[in-house]
Scaffold this motif. Structure first.
Motif, PDB file in Angstrom:
ATOM      1  N   ALA A   1       4.850  -9.603  -3.297  1.00 42.76           N
ATOM      2  CA  ALA A   1       5.430  -8.277  -3.104  1.00 42.76           C
ATOM      3  C   ALA A   1       4.429  -7.190  -3.491  1.00 42.76           C
ATOM      4  O   ALA A   1       3.784  -7.257  -4.534  1.00 42.76           O
ATOM      5  CB  ALA A   1       6.700  -8.129  -3.936  1.00 42.76           C
ATOM      6  N   MET A   2       4.320  -6.197  -2.626  1.00 38.59           N
ATOM      7  CA  MET A   2       3.506  -5.027  -2.930  1.00 38.59           C
ATOM      8  C   MET A   2       4.369  -3.846  -3.369  1.00 38.59           C
ATOM      9  O   MET A   2       3.889  -2.930  -4.019  1.00 38.59           O
ATOM     10  CB  MET A   2       2.664  -4.646  -1.719  1.00 38.59           C
TER      11      MET A   2
ATOM     12  N   VAL B   1      10.199  -4.709  -0.267  1.00 41.35           N
ATOM     13  CA  VAL B   1      10.056  -3.652   0.728  1.00 41.35           C
ATOM     14  C   VAL B   1       8.767  -3.825   1.521  1.00 41.35           C
ATOM     15  O   VAL B   1       8.715  -3.577   2.722  1.00 41.35           O
ATOM     16  CB  VAL B   1      10.094  -2.271   0.046  1.00 41.35           C
ATOM     17  N   MET B   2       7.710  -4.221   0.857  1.00 46.18           N
ATOM     18  CA  MET B   2       6.429  -4.493   1.504  1.00 46.18           C
ATOM     19  C   MET B   2       5.787  -5.668   0.812  1.00 46.18           C
ATOM     20  O   MET B   2       5.870  -5.785  -0.414  1.00 46.18           O
ATOM     21  CB  MET B   2       5.495  -3.276   1.439  1.00 46.18           C
ATOM     22  N   ARG B   3       5.148  -6.536   1.605  1.00 44.26           N
ATOM     23  CA  ARG B   3       4.466  -7.669   0.989  1.00 44.26           C
ATOM     24  C   ARG B   3       3.052  -7.844   1.536  1.00 44.26           C
ATOM     25  O   ARG B   3       2.690  -7.283   2.572  1.00 44.26           O
ATOM     26  CB  ARG B   3       5.282  -8.947   1.124  1.00 44.26           C
ATOM     27  N   PHE B   4       2.279  -8.644   0.836  1.00 42.47           N
ATOM     28  CA  PHE B   4       0.841  -8.770   1.068  1.00 42.47           C
ATOM     29  C   PHE B   4       0.516  -9.202   2.495  1.00 42.47           C
ATOM     30  O   PHE B   4      -0.497  -8.786   3.062  1.00 42.47           O
ATOM     31  CB  PHE B   4       0.283  -9.767   0.052  1.00 42.47           C
TER      32      PHE B   4
ATOM     33  N   GLY C   1      -3.448  -7.728  -8.232  1.00 44.17           N
ATOM     34  CA  GLY C   1      -2.378  -8.579  -8.748  1.00 44.17           C
ATOM     35  C   GLY C   1      -1.417  -9.030  -7.687  1.00 44.17           C
ATOM     36  O   GLY C   1      -0.193  -9.051  -7.898  1.00 44.17           O
ATOM     37  N   VAL C   2      -1.940  -9.423  -6.527  1.00 43.58           N
ATOM     38  CA  VAL C   2      -1.097  -9.833  -5.417  1.00 43.58           C
ATOM     39  C   VAL C   2      -1.763 -10.993  -4.696  1.00 43.58           C
ATOM     40  O   VAL C   2      -2.992 -11.102  -4.679  1.00 43.58           O
ATOM     41  CB  VAL C   2      -0.859  -8.638  -4.452  1.00 43.58           C
TER      42      VAL C   2
END
Length: 601
Positions: free
Chosen positions: A287-288, A469-472, A261-262
């Motif tokens: 966004a992860m 905070v973390m993304r693909f 889902g990213v």
């Protein structure tokens, strides 16, 4: 998750994080008088513990603390106006065990989060779960968070104490653990989380809970980080095994992005469009892992949950900025902290790379209005011509509100400034030829990734945007860096080119592509520069540099920073770790044996 103002931590007596650090008193979090044993022994009550374990990440993300710990003191940023705010981290001046907030405050906050995770993991079997899947899911949240907090600790302070059980009483002794032991726990916790966490969609509206993609993402980051310790020790075989695993985990997310889902946004502009990062919109698709901000501000845990929109703001109003006034669109500049270095601006080729325009603002259009909200224009009168040193030929020229440029602050060198009917501040006005910032400089190219036009009013300090905070995109860069270190330069270039294709301006895709030869020639510094172009401002630059620049006992780290950010003169190799709070060591009966980090004695 939905931000919840009234989450409390029920605890028996005091939760002491470690000797000498702050403690959480029962009455601070549990006015009802309930104890942990009474509250956490049901699945419903246990969720309050899980919820509370998320809270301490908010002291880092969305705050100056995280920006100064993760971004300042690097090649990318320096104090605006060359001031001394938080100079322990921005300049490495006076960084000691007794000074250097937020370094000292962050230590305490991270250990609070770890102790809650340990409390939950040790108590979950007594929480009355009858559904094994639900039990494993809640434990996976806690293990993810413990790994998340421990990654920040080990990368910031090195091999300090590694605790896996709940601390209920003051700990008067402590034993250092190895980096390897830290990463064994971090990787094990994240592997458990990858198996037992649900996909984000299964959390429904609570989209900022840890999910499967979060666990895979942080596992890839942890494996990449761990590989460099083996490389530093000269164990190339072991390092390659971690690089391979990091690549494989990142590749799994990339290959199965639909299942996770990213996805990447089509352009950098869409990625950083505030409308795509607004709280209450169920998360940015890239966004992860997200720290959410409630759209109803009153539901947040604190009054100002996200203040980063002010941190990098250049001043654009005042006596010497005609035609401009505060607006939600242009932001609030009264608490600006950091400005970009010339090196950061020059990492971008804005003629082909859309990431520059998506990340930085150079042009302000006149926006003045009357008390009745009617646009008001500015006219270049003889007095104004003299004041702003403009060419007399501009006399009578009108700067139309809502139409004409009022201010240009640019990385380029500009000629004929006097003939331009707006204020011009170019690179030569900001930086000296050697790259240092000119004395007296107040203005700089504005960093706009975190701009927040959804606040209540132009001077509000209350941010409304979720924090990514973390993304693909990091999965591509982790895979690329791992492939680079494995000597697979074609494969590394392929991963990088996915992001560079996305970043290319129309018609510039071919010019944005890199090849194996360019990577070999540019070396790891090319990877670092590409990460700067993609992730500048996103809480990780200090970690990138300390991870990669480990040579000569850390002197490569210091040399890299000094060369590209010559205003930083005091950085040394030992600054790849931060000092441990002296209060912590003073409270230990074996403090001398435990020892301070090298260079801070």
């Amino acid at each position: 998750m939905k931000a919840l103002k009234n989450i409390y931590i029920a605890c028996a007596g005091l939760i002491i994080i470690s000797a000498g650090s702050s403690c959480r008193k029962l009455d601070e979090y549990n006015p009802s008088g309930a104890t942990a044993d009474a509250v956490w022994n049901t699945p419903q009550g246990f969720v309050t513990l899980v919820n509370a374990a998320y809270s301490d990440q908010r002291n880092w993300y969305g705050k100056e603390d995280g920006i100064f710990m993760g971004e300042s003191g690097t090649d990318l940023w320096f104090n605006r106006e060359k001031n001394t705010y938080a100079q322990q981290l921005t300049r490495y001046v006076g960084l000691t065990p007794l000074a250097g907030n937020p370094n000292r405050a962050t230590w305490t906050n991270l250990w609070k989060g770890i102790n809650l995770c340990n409390a939950g993991i040790s108590r979950i079997n007594e929480a009355g779960f009858t559904n094994e899947t639900e039990k494993n899911r809640r434990e996976a949240e806690l293990r993810f968070l413990r790994a998340f907090y421990y990654w920040h600790i080990v990368e910031t302070w090195g091999g300090v104490m590694l605790r896996t059980t709940e601390t209920k009483q003051p700990e008067l002794t402590a034993t250092r653990s190895s980096i390897d032991d830290f990463y064994k726990l971090i990787i094990s916790d994240l592997e458990f989380a990858t198996i037992n966490l649900p996909h984000q969609r299964e959390w429904g509206a609570e989209y900022s809970r840890a999910s499967k993609k979060s666990a895979y993402g942080f596992l890839a980051r942890a494996l990449l980080s761990r590989a460099y310790y083996s490389l530093d020790a000269g164990n190339k075989t072991e390092a390659d095994s971690y690089f391979t695993r990091a690549r494989d985990v990142a590749q799994e997310v990339i290959t199965n992005k639909t299942q996770f889902g990213v996805d990447l946004w089509a352009t950098p502009g869409e990625l950083w469009n505030p409308a795509n990062n607004k709280s209450g919109t169920n998360g940015n698709k890239e966004a992860m892992y997200t720290v959410s901000i409630a759209s109803n501000i009153g539901l947040n845990l604190e009054a100002t949950p996200n203040r980063v929109f002010m941190t990098f703001q250049s001043p654009y109003t005042g006596e010497f900025k005609p035609g401009l006034q505060y607006s939600l669109t242009y932001g609030f500049d009264s608490e600006r902290r950091l400005m970009p270095t010339r090196a950061l601006l020059d990492y971008f080729n804005e003629s082909i790379d859309a990431r520059y325009a998506a990340s930085f603002q150079e042009v302000w259009v006149a926006n003045t209005v009357s008390n009745n909200n009617v646009p008001t224009n500015f006219t270049w009168t003889p007095a104004n011509i003299t004041k702003f040193r403009k060419d007399p030929s501009l006399t009578g020229t009108v700067m139309r509100s809502g139409v004409d440029t009022a201010l240009l602050i640019t990385k380029k060198s500009i000629t004929n400034e006097a003939r331009r009917p707006y204020v011009v501040i170019d690179r030569d006005s900001i930086y000296n030829p050697n790259g240092t910032i000119k004395d007296g400089t107040r203005d700089f190219v504005n960093f706009k990734k975190f701009m927040d036009p959804f606040r209540d009013n132009p001077t509000s300090r209350v941010g409304t945007r979720d924090i990514i905070v973390m993304r693909f995109a990091e999965m591509y860069m982790i895979a690329a860096e791992a492939e680079f270190q494995l000597g697979r330069y074609n494969e590394a270039a392929s991963f990088i080119n996915v992001l560079r294709t996305r970043a290319a301006l129309p018609g510039k895709v071919s010019e944005m592509q890199v090849n194996a030869g360019q990577l070999q020639t540019g070396g790891i510094d090319f990877i670092l520069e590409e990460r700067a172009r993609e992730f500048c401002g996103e809480y990780m630059r200090w970690f990138d540099l300390k991870r990669v620049k480990f040579g000569n006992k850390g002197e490569d780290f210091a040399t890299f920073i000094k060369t590209r950010n010559p205003d930083i003169k005091d950085v040394a190799g030992f600054h790849r770790l931060r000092p441990i709070r002296q209060e912590e060591l003073n409270a230990l009966t074996n403090g001398a044996e435990f020892g301070q980090n090298f260079g801070y004695n």
